[in-house]
Design an enzyme around this catalytic site. Structure first.
Site, PDB file in Angstrom:
ATOM      1  N   THR A   1       0.838  -1.194   0.000  1.00  0.00           N
ATOM      2  CA  THR A   1       0.000   0.000   0.000  1.00  0.00           C
ATOM      3  C   THR A   1       0.875   1.247   0.000  1.00  0.00           C
ATOM      4  O   THR A   1       1.831   1.339   0.780  1.00  0.00           O
ATOM      5  CB  THR A   1      -0.911   0.005   1.250  1.00  0.00           C
ATOM      6  OG1 THR A   1      -1.720  -1.162   1.206  1.00  0.00           O
ATOM      7  CG2 THR A   1      -1.800   1.236   1.291  1.00  0.00           C
TER       8      THR A   1
ATOM      9  N   CYS B   1      36.188   3.348  15.194  1.00  0.00           N
ATOM     10  CA  CYS B   1      35.639   3.236  16.534  1.00  0.00           C
ATOM     11  C   CYS B   1      34.148   3.529  16.595  1.00  0.00           C
ATOM     12  O   CYS B   1      33.503   3.206  17.573  1.00  0.00           O
ATOM     13  CB  CYS B   1      36.375   4.166  17.488  1.00  0.00           C
ATOM     14  SG  CYS B   1      38.024   3.563  17.792  1.00  0.00           S
TER      15      CYS B   1
END
Lengths: 404, 222
Positions: free
Chosen positions: A251, A341
């Site tokens: 939809t 990191c």
């Protein structure tokens, strides 16, 4: 020790990650959440209103891209559009060849599907980019083989802002097809980062497929689109109802589609003015950084025509990006880094690595991406704290930098 | 560097509902913003130390140097300084470790060698799962510095070689030592010896050391 601000100013410099929704976009979307909530497939009035909204959005976008409304396929994101472009072409055309040409600096939404295909009998050529992140048109053409069914190259890079020569590559692909009397390779470009600043005319770019999404241009998240040139067939990834001419079931996300169209309209209308304004801001910021902080490098193309006007990616030598990011966050400054990191994989930015940058330099990179809300005052605020943050982290670093 | 999974440690990788809380624990935050015992520029020449260790490399994302002032009589760590290239958790881990070895009149070397990444992490109030590897460097640097002390004081038998392959048994030189030396630019056996501050290696170890130098040189620089 580090200076303490009297008042912390919130400065968002991560517009390449996502943008806030523009007030005007939100207003356009609003009616379609609660009042006009109908399913566009329904025949009664409520459904027809929704259908009309989707149709109008499609027409508007087609107009902005110089395309036809039936060329526009709405999807759930930029990633989905990239996947649909690549895997949709592959599903429909793999009997004609199993080779794809791309770049190592692409977004993961392109790289991951390509890696998957490579495990399943496909060959992928990643054309190398230069130290500035730009690809050579001739090198792309040279990578095309008789069995190449798709070339997919991003319009502008999200990390370091390199703008690839999409129109030139498109022209060369057209020439190749003509010379070899073939319809291959098809030509896809991920233009998610380009929509705010660059020309999206598909006739000028000669693209067969092009990816856009809402969340990078002050539109809603969770909506994207794929431009698909007439005559290029693809197979759907999501099967179900016949929405989007059976090329993408589900939809329609009516408010998001309406928002996407509005956002693209605003972005394209303001692009020249906003580009000039942001280029001036980034140039000013870079000039000031160089004045105030030693041992810095600009990553990506020089500030100018080949770089997104809102992007500044800088390596601060001998220190690490996440640590800088955390300090800057304390001052309300939000940006991102190519350091390992901060990534789930603990690998530094694949984009900076593909440009031949050593690991330690990628670790020390910060990306600032400017947007509507940013002004010169923001830069002046950052410049009060950034040099001190860099100096403190450098004093703590075992690698020697020039002292201040 | 590889991530070490340790499910027993509670991850601190939680942001508060209001978005106000920190990615890291308060202790991590405190140490990150107010790091203890790092080597300030103006201390470089003044700080008296008798052992130093360097581990990691910027290419793997973390590098740490540690300087120790050890009392030879009591074998207690009287003072220390450090410098770290790395993320917030690497910096906080080093800072907290420097505090642990110095407090209560200084930790004895044998006790300091028992510090594990877990101890550092507990003291930090946990680290996010994928940051656990950042705390590993702290105890490695400490071990490297203490090994350096043993080497300087000719206590070769006390050098800790756990987890590494011993190449020269008398001098306790390991493949890790050679790797670190090569990373710092050592190209010959003499360079390695100079860096480790040891004399002539055993003839039978010499060949193995040379082979490792070639191996690491090719690994990192060719």
């Amino acid at each position: 020790m580090l200076p303490k601000p009297k008042k912390i100013k919130k400065i968002y410099l991560d517009h390449a990650a996502t943008t806030p929704v523009d007030e005007r976009v939100f207003s356009a979307m609003k009616p379609y959440f609660m009042k006009e909530f109908g399913n566009p497939s329904a025949l009664y009035n409520l459904g027809r209103t929704a259908q009309t909204a989707v149709t109008e959005a499609r027409k508007k976008i087609a107009g902005l891209l110089h395309a036809l409304p039936e060329n526009i396929i709405f999807t759930g994101s930029g990633s989905e559009s990239d996947n649909l472009a690549i895997l949709g072409v592959v599903k429909a055309h793999q009997h004609k060849g199993k080779h794809i040409v791309s770049l190592g600096i692409e977004h993961h939404a392109v790289l991951r599907p390509l890696e998957d295909l490579a495990k399943n009998g496909f060959a992928v050529t990643y054309v190398p980019v230069g130290k500035d992140g730009l690809v050579d048109v001739e090198a792309v053409v040279k990578a095309i083989r008789p069995e190449t069914i798709l070339v997919t190259i991003m319009y502008a890079n999200n990390e370091m802002g390199a703008i690839q020569p999409i129109a030139e590559i498109g022209r060369e692909i057209l020439k190749y097809r003509k010379a070899h009397n073939t319809i291959y390779p098809f030509w896809h470009s991920d233009a998610c980062q380009a929509s705010e600043y660059l020309d999206l005319d598909v006739e000028k770019l000669h693209v067969d497929l092009m990816t856009l999404n809402g969340s990078k241009m002050y539109g809603p998240k969770g909506v994207g689109m794929l431009y698909l040139r007439r005559g290029v067939s693809i197979k759907p990834l999501i099967l179900g109802g016949g929405q989007e001419k059976s090329r993408r079931a589900g939809t329609e996300n009516v408010p998001a589609i309406v928002g996407l169209a509005k956002a693209l309209e605003l972005a394209q209308k303001d692009k020249a003015k906003e580009s000039a304004r942001l280029r001036e801001l980034t140039a000013y910021f870079w000039k000031k950084i160089q004045e105030k902080i030693p041992d810095v490098r600009l990553n990506g193309p020089a500030i100018g025509e080949s770089r997104l006007p809102n992007n500044l990616n800088v390596t601060f030598m001998n220190i690490e990006g996440e640590a800088m990011l955390l300090y800057l966050d304390e001052y309300g400054i939000m940006c991102s880094t190519g350091s390992a990191c901060t990534s789930e994989s603990l690998e530094p930015s694949h984009v900076l690595r593909a440009m031949g940058m050593p690991f330690e330099m990628a670790h020390g990179s910060l990306r600032f991406t400017f947007g509507h809300s940013n002004t010169r005052a923001d830069i002046d605020y950052i410049l009060k704290y950034l040099p001190a943050v860099v100096a403190q982290l450098r004093e703590m670093s075992p690698m020697q930098s020039q002292k201040h | 560097m590889k991530t070490q999974k340790n499910k027993k440690i509670k991850s601190a990788d939680v942001r508060g509902q209001k978005g106000e809380s920190w990615l890291y624990s308060d202790v991590v935050k405190e140490h990150f913003f107010n790091p203890r015992n790092f080597m300030h520029y103006d201390e470089e020449k003044k700080f008296k130390f008798n052992a130093t260790g360097r581990v990691g490399s910027p290419a793997c994302g973390d590098e740490m140097v540690l300087w120790l002032k050890i009392d030879p009589k009591t074998e207690k760590i009287k003072d220390c300084r450090w410098r770290t290239f790395g993320c917030g958790s690497a910096i906080a881990s080093t800072s907290v470790m420097s505090e642990m070895v110095k407090e209560k009149g200084g930790m004895k070397l044998d006790d300091a060698l028992k510090i594990t990444p877990n101890d550092i992490m507990k003291r930090l109030g946990g680290l996010p799962d994928r940051k656990i590897h950042c705390s590993v460097l702290g105890d490695k640097a400490l071990q490297a510095a203490i090994n350096d002390y043993f080497r300087q004081t000719k206590q070769h038998k006390r050098i800790i070689t756990a987890g590494a392959k011993v190449i020269d048994k008398d001098l306790n030189i390991t493949d890790h030592d050679i790797e670190e030396a090569v990373l710092e630019g050592a190209h010959t056996i003499e360079d390695v010896q100079k860096r480790l501050k040891v004399g002539v290696a055993k003839p039978e170890a010499k060949e193995a050391i040379e082979e490792l130098i070639r191996f690491y040189w090719e690994k990192y620089f060719s």
